[in-house]
Scaffold this active site. Structure first.
Site, PDB file in Angstrom:
ATOM      1  N   TYR A 119     -42.145  28.658 -23.412  1.00  0.00           N
ATOM      2  CA  TYR A 119     -42.536  29.315 -21.946  1.00  0.00           C
ATOM      3  C   TYR A 119     -41.307  28.248 -21.101  1.00  0.00           C
ATOM      4  CZ  TYR A 119     -44.033  29.570 -17.234  1.00  0.00           C
ATOM      5  OH  TYR A 119     -43.587  28.795 -15.743  1.00  0.00           O
ATOM      6  N   LYS A 152     -56.851  34.241 -13.101  1.00  0.00           N
ATOM      7  CA  LYS A 152     -56.122  33.350 -14.639  1.00  0.00           C
ATOM      8  C   LYS A 152     -57.199  32.363 -15.419  1.00  0.00           C
ATOM      9  CE  LYS A 152     -52.948  30.589 -13.001  1.00  0.00           C
ATOM     10  NZ  LYS A 152     -51.802  30.024 -11.948  1.00  0.00           N
TER      11      LYS A 152
END
EC number: 5.1.3.20
Length: 309
Positions: free
Chosen positions: A139, A177
């Site tokens: 990421y 989330k």
């Protein structure tokens, strides 16, 4: 029209709210609602249209006419630091961003995008310079590589390109989330469930640059309105401990005392014990507004989370 990718996510939806607060409602939100729970982030917002992220990028690549576009806020990405499918992450974060950037450059549309403090990795100096960058996961690498791509283009760009390296963002509209939500969110949930709030042992020594999402949205809009290009840290410049976050949550609820749990072996050596944005370049660009402290931001967040319907 203004386009906000990732507009149903935490930062994207707060940017939409900030735009609404300034009177902008002609907004196209682009997102992936496979996780349908994210729709709640849009319920109280005014937008013109919604598109799935795959349909949108197909239109971008095909050169479809989206009409007059005033700005693109590109917040959409795979933001999981534990995702190791490199092809998926690079397609979603790097290739997608390149296609959208070139669409904007060809039409001289301001392009403001989400980078990340994950571009830095294990360092104690967080300066927007290649010397300090060393991401620890795919990421972070996807964000780092796009920043590098932007750096090569910036000197020749005829329209605004602005990237923001977000530090530890917390605040409203992050409920979708799950485990990636902020510590403040989880501590609030624990207290409301009648549990004692939990922190890792040594949390008074783990210090991060916690930035309130309302401040993040404000930074985005200020840079757009002022036409500033570059890559900037988006943090407060002041690291505070996880203990300070817990203290602020407990102070709001006026109940609960923190229980400390062992630090997990799987995180040892992979856990950033310290982050603190160097805000020199952000301030030099002209952004002079103060950032909320943890005590201020967490209280405002607790009031939002625990508001009565």
């Amino acid at each position: 029209m203004i386009i906000v990718t990732g507009g149903a996510g935490m930062i994207g939806s707060n940017i939409v709210k900030a735009l609404n607060d300034k009177g902008y409602t002609d907004i196209l939100v682009v997102d992936n609602l496979k996780d349908g729970t994210k729709f709640v982030n849009l319920v109280d917002l005014d937008i013109t249209d919604y598109m799935d992220k795959e349909d949108f990028i197909a239109g971008i690549v095909a050169g479809d006419d989206f009409g007059d576009i005033d700005a693109v806020f590109h917040e959409g990405a795979c933001s999981s630091t534990t995702e190791w499918d490199g092809k998926y992450v690079m397609d979603n974060n790097y290739q997608y961003s390149k296609e959208l950037l070139h669409f904007c450059l060809e039409r001289q549309i301001p392009f403001l995008y989400a980078s990340s403090a994950a571009t830095y990795g294990m360092t104690d100096k967080f300066v927007e310079d290649r010397h300090y960058e060393g991401p620890l996961n795919v990421y972070g690498y996807s964000k780092f590589l796009f920043d590098q791509y932007v750096r090569r283009i910036l000197p020749h760009a005829k329209s605004q390109i602005c990237g923001f390296r977000y530090f530890n963002v917390y605040g409203p509209r992050e409920g979708h989330k799950g485990g990636m939500a902020s510590v403040a969110f989880h501590l609030n949930t624990q207290i409301n469930n009648g549990e004692q709030p939990k922190l890792f042992e040594g949390s008074e020594n783990f210090r991060r640059d916690f930035i309130y999402v309302g401040d993040v949205a404000d930074v985005n809009l200020w840079f757009w309105e002022n036409g500033v290009s570059g890559i900037f840290n988006c943090g407060t410049g002041n690291a505070e401990s996880f203990q300070a976050v817990a203290d602020a949550v407990v102070a709001y609820h006026q109940k609960g005392s923190v229980t400390y749990i062992p630090f997990p072996d799987k995180l040892k050596g992979r856990y950033q014990a310290f982050t603190q944005a160097d805000t020199t370049q952000l301030r030099a660009a002209g952004y002079s507004r103060p950032f909320k402290t943890v005590a201020q931001g967490v209280r405002e967040y607790m009031e939002w989370l625990n508001r009565k319907p």
